[in-house]
Write a protein that holds these residues in place. Structure first.
Motif, PDB file in Angstrom:
ATOM      1  N   SER A   1      31.464   1.670  18.629  1.00 26.11           N
ATOM      2  CA  SER A   1      32.095   0.399  18.988  1.00 26.11           C
ATOM      3  C   SER A   1      32.286   0.058  20.906  1.00 26.11           C
ATOM      4  CB  SER A   1      32.763  -0.153  18.884  1.00 26.11           C
ATOM      5  OG  SER A   1      34.146   0.291  18.774  1.00 26.11           O
ATOM      6  N   ASN A   2      31.895   0.985  21.281  1.00 32.51           N
ATOM      7  CA  ASN A   2      32.771   1.903  22.831  1.00 32.51           C
ATOM      8  C   ASN A   2      33.625   1.560  23.115  1.00 32.51           C
ATOM      9  OD1 ASN A   2      29.927   2.542  23.414  1.00 32.51           O
ATOM     10  ND2 ASN A   2      29.119   0.334  23.480  1.00 32.51           N
TER      11      ASN A   2
ATOM     12  N   PRO B   1      35.348   5.713  26.364  1.00 26.59           N
ATOM     13  CA  PRO B   1      35.237   6.030  27.375  1.00 26.59           C
ATOM     14  C   PRO B   1      34.122   7.227  26.176  1.00 26.59           C
ATOM     15  CG  PRO B   1      37.362   5.378  28.366  1.00 26.59           C
ATOM     16  CD  PRO B   1      37.590   5.252  26.751  1.00 26.59           C
ATOM     17  N   LYS B   2      33.283   7.627  26.924  1.00 24.63           N
ATOM     18  CA  LYS B   2      32.052   8.790  26.342  1.00 24.63           C
ATOM     19  C   LYS B   2      32.695   9.865  27.623  1.00 24.63           C
ATOM     20  CE  LYS B   2      29.063   5.780  23.763  1.00 24.63           C
ATOM     21  NZ  LYS B   2      29.889   5.140  23.871  1.00 24.63           N
TER      22      LYS B   2
ATOM     23  N   GLN C   1      33.148   5.240  19.086  1.00 26.62           N
ATOM     24  CA  GLN C   1      32.725   5.121  20.100  1.00 26.62           C
ATOM     25  C   GLN C   1      30.906   4.748  19.350  1.00 26.62           C
ATOM     26  OE1 GLN C   1      31.699   9.913  19.475  1.00 26.62           O
ATOM     27  NE2 GLN C   1      33.184   9.742  21.347  1.00 26.62           N
TER      28      GLN C   1
END
Length: 398
Positions: free
Chosen positions: A329-330, A333-334, A327
């Motif tokens: 480093s993306n 998806p959140k 999360q």
């Protein structure tokens, strides 16, 4: 009518030979930094397009590549891959949806200082520097034998200009080091590309700071306004040499012209060689595991999570593993479905369940979220496709 060509030596005009001295700027711009990192750049010699080194401002660092690097245990993230790290493992060689693990450590002993990397003594550019110096000496000797004083001054002037410009640009790489000795987390990092490839690097924190998290700076030998004064002198000498070359004898113009054509060709060939050949990176010991290809991004991400949970020997680390770097480093998806999937991935890693079906788990969680929200995945996909185009898939398992 037949084509006509000059049939006498003096019918050939070589007035443009001075133009050959400034041709090849794009190639020399590629070589500028590795060329001026060696003390050999101070040798007086002919170099193609010396104006490529006559810049009003010098670069403060080395060129980097776009990539996302995040510390597995530290959580530190940067969005560029440093120059020397890219030489050790070129990011362009990572195929889409592949996962690879490598181990990097310092060799002992090393001739390099802890925070420095040096140009290779046997690099192609060093060979070209020595060869061009010998060629320049040959031209000076030939101008004396032919009693061409203008040619002697032209070659001497432009050779002196290359030495002055080399002194103004002389530098060495300066890597980031840790000033204090303290307990730090392991230095493992994960590199992710926009093509969905992952590179898991197992390394000590000192290597991470040098190659990934810290900056790579150019430490110049000549600092301040003195370097700008040297560039100004070099520019003046270059202009004088161009004028002198146009007034050499026919024989010396031919010799100088052929020399520049030869040097341009050799430097162009050197630009085709791997950039790592120009640097001594022997202070690092690297072992590479075979790359693993996957069909979907979800499978690749699960493989990267599993690989990052282990140490360089492939053994699980002590304590509970956290995949918070995903999360940070993306990399995912959140959304509720992805957050739940990530928690399940962490649980399966800590339980040692390598057979967990990451794709099936994500599809199940996404379906549950759709039912809970009263939405349909196909409908949502169609709506997004109509908005942003068909080239961006909604389902990462596709």
């Amino acid at each position: 009518m037949p084509l006509h060509f000059p049939n006498r030596q003096l019918d050939w005009r070589l007035d443009v030979v001075s133009l050959l001295a400034v041709v090849g700027e794009s190639t020399m711009s590629e070589h500028a930094q590795p060329l001026t990192a060696s003390w050999l750049c101070l040798l007086p010699r002919l170099i193609p397009a010396p104006q490529a080194l006559l810049k009003p401002s010098r670069p403060s660092g080395l060129p980097a590549k776009n990539a996302i690097i995040v510390g597995v245990h530290s959580g530190t993230m940067v969005t560029e891959l440093n120059y020397f790290a890219n030489l050790l493992h070129p990011v362009a060689e990572l195929a889409p949806l592949t996962v690879r693990a490598i181990n990097i450590s310092h060799k002992r002993p090393s001739r390099n200082k802890p925070s420095e990397i040096f140009p290779s003594l046997i690099s192609p550019l060093n060979f070209l520097t020595v060869a061009s110096t010998l060629l320049t000496l040959g031209l000076l000797a030939w101008s004396i034998l032919t009693y061409d004083g203008v040619a002697f001054l032209a070659v001497l002037t432009i050779s002196t200009a290359s030495s002055i410009v080399g002194l103004a640009s002389l530098w060495h790489p300066k890597l980031t080091t840790r000033a204090l000795s303290s307990r730090v987390p392991p230095g493992d990092v994960v590199l992710r590309t926009r093509k969905g490839a992952f590179l898991v690097v197992h390394c000590p924190e000192e290597v991470t700071r040098e190659l990934y998290i810290g900056s790579e700076e150019c430490d110049y030998t000549v600092k301040g306004q003195l370097s700008q004064a040297l560039v100004g002198i070099g520019t003046l000498l270059l202009m004088m040499a161009v004028v002198l070359m146009g007034n050499c004898t026919w024989e010396m113009q031919l010799a100088i012209g052929v020399s520049y054509i030869l040097l341009n060709g050799l430097y162009w060939c050197a630009a085709l060689l791997p950039a790592s050949w120009h640097w001594d990176l022997g202070r690092y010991h690297i072992t590479r595991a075979p790359a693993k290809s996957h069909k979907t991004y979800t499978e690749a991400l699960w493989e990267a999570i599993r690989t990052a949970s282990k140490d360089g020997d492939g053994a699980s680390r002590e304590g509970r593993y956290s995949a918070a770097w995903v999360q940070t480093s993306n990399a995912a998806p959140k959304t509720a479905a992805w957050n739940n999937w990530l928690r399940e991935a962490e649980d399966n890693v800590n339980m040692g369940n390598d057979k967990w079906d990451a794709v099936a788990a994500w599809q199940k969680l996404q379906t549950e979220e759709d039912v809970e929200n009263g939405t349909n995945l196909a409908t949502t996909r169609r709506q997004i496709t109509e908005t942003i185009g068909e080239d961006i898939p909604l389902d990462p398992t596709a």
